[in-house]
Design an enzyme around this catalytic site. Structure first.
Site, PDB file in Angstrom:
ATOM      1  N   GLY A   1       0.811  -1.090  -0.142  1.00 22.32           N
ATOM      2  CA  GLY A   1       0.050  -0.118  -0.108  1.00 22.32           C
ATOM      3  C   GLY A   1       0.677   1.317   0.202  1.00 22.32           C
ATOM      4  N   ASN A   2       0.025   2.418   0.286  1.00 21.79           N
ATOM      5  CA  ASN A   2       0.921   3.652   0.183  1.00 21.79           C
ATOM      6  C   ASN A   2       1.437   3.822  -1.270  1.00 21.79           C
ATOM      7  OD1 ASN A   2       3.489   5.556   1.058  1.00 21.79           O
ATOM      8  ND2 ASN A   2       1.434   6.310   1.357  1.00 21.79           N
TER       9      ASN A   2
ATOM     10  N   HIS B   1       2.230   4.764  -4.889  1.00 22.50           N
ATOM     11  CA  HIS B   1       2.964   5.872  -5.729  1.00 22.50           C
ATOM     12  C   HIS B   1       3.072   5.388  -6.919  1.00 22.50           C
ATOM     13  CE1 HIS B   1       6.520   3.617  -5.541  1.00 22.50           C
ATOM     14  NE2 HIS B   1       6.402   3.529  -4.142  1.00 22.50           N
TER      15      HIS B   1
ATOM     16  N   GLY C   1       5.167   4.477  -8.799  1.00 21.34           N
ATOM     17  CA  GLY C   1       6.115   3.327  -9.089  1.00 21.34           C
ATOM     18  C   GLY C   1       4.951   2.068  -8.932  1.00 21.34           C
ATOM     19  N   HIS C   2       4.028   1.974  -8.079  1.00 27.84           N
ATOM     20  CA  HIS C   2       3.301   0.781  -7.731  1.00 27.84           C
ATOM     21  C   HIS C   2       2.231   0.857  -9.126  1.00 27.84           C
ATOM     22  CE1 HIS C   2       4.068   1.628  -3.546  1.00 27.84           C
ATOM     23  NE2 HIS C   2       4.290   0.047  -3.556  1.00 27.84           N
TER      24      HIS C   2
ATOM     25  N   ASP D   1      13.581  -3.162  -5.518  1.00 25.02           N
ATOM     26  CA  ASP D   1      14.053  -4.138  -4.543  1.00 25.02           C
ATOM     27  C   ASP D   1      14.699  -5.365  -5.306  1.00 25.02           C
ATOM     28  OD1 ASP D   1      12.485  -2.937  -2.146  1.00 25.02           O
ATOM     29  OD2 ASP D   1      10.742  -2.951  -3.511  1.00 25.02           O
TER      30      ASP D   1
ATOM     31  N   GLN E   1      15.081  -8.549  -3.418  1.00 31.79           N
ATOM     32  CA  GLN E   1      13.761  -9.129  -3.118  1.00 31.79           C
ATOM     33  C   GLN E   1      13.281 -10.194  -4.438  1.00 31.79           C
ATOM     34  OE1 GLN E   1      10.119  -7.438  -1.048  1.00 31.79           O
ATOM     35  NE2 GLN E   1       9.516  -6.978  -3.098  1.00 31.79           N
TER      36      GLN E   1
ATOM     37  N   VAL F   1      10.796   3.569 -10.752  1.00 34.13           N
ATOM     38  CA  VAL F   1      10.300   5.006 -11.090  1.00 34.13           C
ATOM     39  C   VAL F   1      10.835   5.967 -10.290  1.00 34.13           C
ATOM     40  CG1 VAL F   1       8.228   6.713 -11.559  1.00 34.13           C
ATOM     41  CG2 VAL F   1       8.210   3.987 -12.037  1.00 34.13           C
TER      42      VAL F   1
ATOM     43  N   SER G   1       9.480   5.496  -3.153  1.00 35.31           N
ATOM     44  CA  SER G   1       9.216   4.427  -2.209  1.00 35.31           C
ATOM     45  C   SER G   1       8.368   5.250  -0.961  1.00 35.31           C
ATOM     46  CB  SER G   1      10.755   4.301  -1.578  1.00 35.31           C
ATOM     47  OG  SER G   1      10.700   3.751  -0.373  1.00 35.31           O
TER      48      SER G   1
HETATM   49  O1  PAF Z   1       7.942  -5.054  -1.902  1.00 31.00           O
HETATM   50  C1  PAF Z   1       6.722  -5.133  -1.011  1.00 31.00           C
HETATM   51  O2  PAF Z   1       5.979  -4.149  -0.904  1.00 31.00           O
HETATM   52  C2  PAF Z   1       6.690  -6.303  -0.240  1.00 31.00           C
HETATM   53  O3  PAF Z   1       7.949  -6.828   0.252  1.00 31.00           O
HETATM   54  C3  PAF Z   1       5.846  -7.408  -0.974  1.00 31.00           C
HETATM   55  C4  PAF Z   1       6.357  -8.045  -2.200  1.00 31.00           C
HETATM   56  C5  PAF Z   1       4.493  -6.697  -1.191  1.00 31.00           C
HETATM   57  C6  PAF Z   1       5.692  -8.564   0.146  1.00 31.00           C
HETATM   58  O4  PAF Z   1       4.925  -8.106   1.415  1.00 31.00           O
END
Ligand code: PAF
Length: 280
Positions: free
Chosen positions: A31-32, A34, A36-37, A150, A153, A176, A185
């Site tokens: 959530g939150n 931006h 990028g999401h 990330d 990740q 982004v 972020s």
């Molecule tokens: O990158 C994130 O926002 C988190 O680490 C994810 C992949 C949603 C897992 O909680």
């Protein structure tokens, strides 16, 4: 846009989509949201018929003393942003529904998860891998989209998917950035206005180091040391600044040609991560 809050209801929806032959994409987020999401959601829309964006601030990926309680929660604004870009489904499960009261199982992507951020956030990637695995199982998505800010990740999730033969395609999307280069972020909201200007130095330092390598410098230890010194002079406290082989995230050797430079550094209340990846 449908808003679904329970695993049972989400399963019902995905069953209907699957019966209709739809390809499903998942965009996991905390959530939150931006830009990028939103870029992840747009990418997912190009890859599938139906897109599920999940918002779940996952407690198991935060360590003791980290920012789980303070992590920005902006559900109404997030819903509005997703509705504008015509996201199909927003999945917002509760912690109780996701973990119950007596969960036994954890995914650990051993070696990869212990490097870089793993050294400073013990258990973090176990929490990430476990929740992402659960989201894959719950949604049975055909593909999932993650941001490459990330980078580690993404590598951990890719290793999990490969090792456990999970039937899902992973798509990584470029970071982004603000005009000054600062990677978007949710944690940028912890920065004061003056710190936001300083924070841009993180990306500038990554780019300077990358350019030095492209120009032929192979003294990676000296380049890392110089970068940490530059960041420290500007007020950052670096957790690490590592020049790595981008396939295995081990320290780069002079003969490696696929590289990523990974950085994590603290500025004021924020711990920022960023990277640049490139080929020689
Ligand atoms: O990158 C994130 O926002 C988190 O680490 C994810 C992949 C949603 C897992 O909680």
């Amino acid at each position: 846009m449908q808003i679904i809050q329970t695993i049972a209801d989400l399963r019902q929806q995905t069953k209907t989509w699957r019966a209709a032959g739809k390809r499903i994409a998942l965009v996991p987020t905390m959530g939150n949201l931006h830009e990028g999401h939103l870029q992840l959601v747009r990418t997912a829309q190009q890859q599938a018929d139906c897109v599920i964006t999940s918002i779940f601030v996952n407690p198991t990926q935060f360590g003791v003393g980290e920012d789980f309680a303070a992590y920005p929660r902006t559900e109404l604004q997030d819903q509005a942003k997703l509705a504008i870009i015509r996201n199909d489904c927003l999945f917002m499960p509760s912690v109780e529904d996701m973990y119950g009261t007596n969960a036994h199982t954890q995914i650990s992507v051993s070696h990869l998860a212990s490097l870089h951020c793993g050294q400073f956030r013990p258990g973090h990637f176990d929490g990430v891998a476990t929740v992402v695995c659960k989201l894959f199982n719950i949604t049975q998505a055909d593909c999932a989209v993650f941001g490459l800010k990330d980078f580690q990740q993404f590598a951990v999730i890719k290793a999990m998917v490969d090792d456990l033969n999970m039937p899902i395609d992973l798509i990584g999307v470029d970071t982004v950035r603000e005009d000054n280069g600062l990677a978007l972020s949710s944690r940028n909201s912890y920065l004061r206005d003056t710190e936001k200007q300083t924070a841009a130095l993180l990306y500038q330092t990554l780019c300077q180091t990358r350019d030095a390598i492209i120009a032929g410098n192979r003294d990676y230890a000296a380049l890392e040391k110089q970068a940490v010194a530059n960041l420290s002079q500007a007020g950052f406290q670096s957790d690490y600044f590592h020049i790595c082989n981008s396939h295995n995230l081990q320290a780069a050797k002079p003969e490696d040609t696929a590289l990523v430079i990974l950085v994590a550094a603290r500025l004021g209340r924020a711990r920022l991560i960023d990277n640049v990846y490139f080929s020689l």
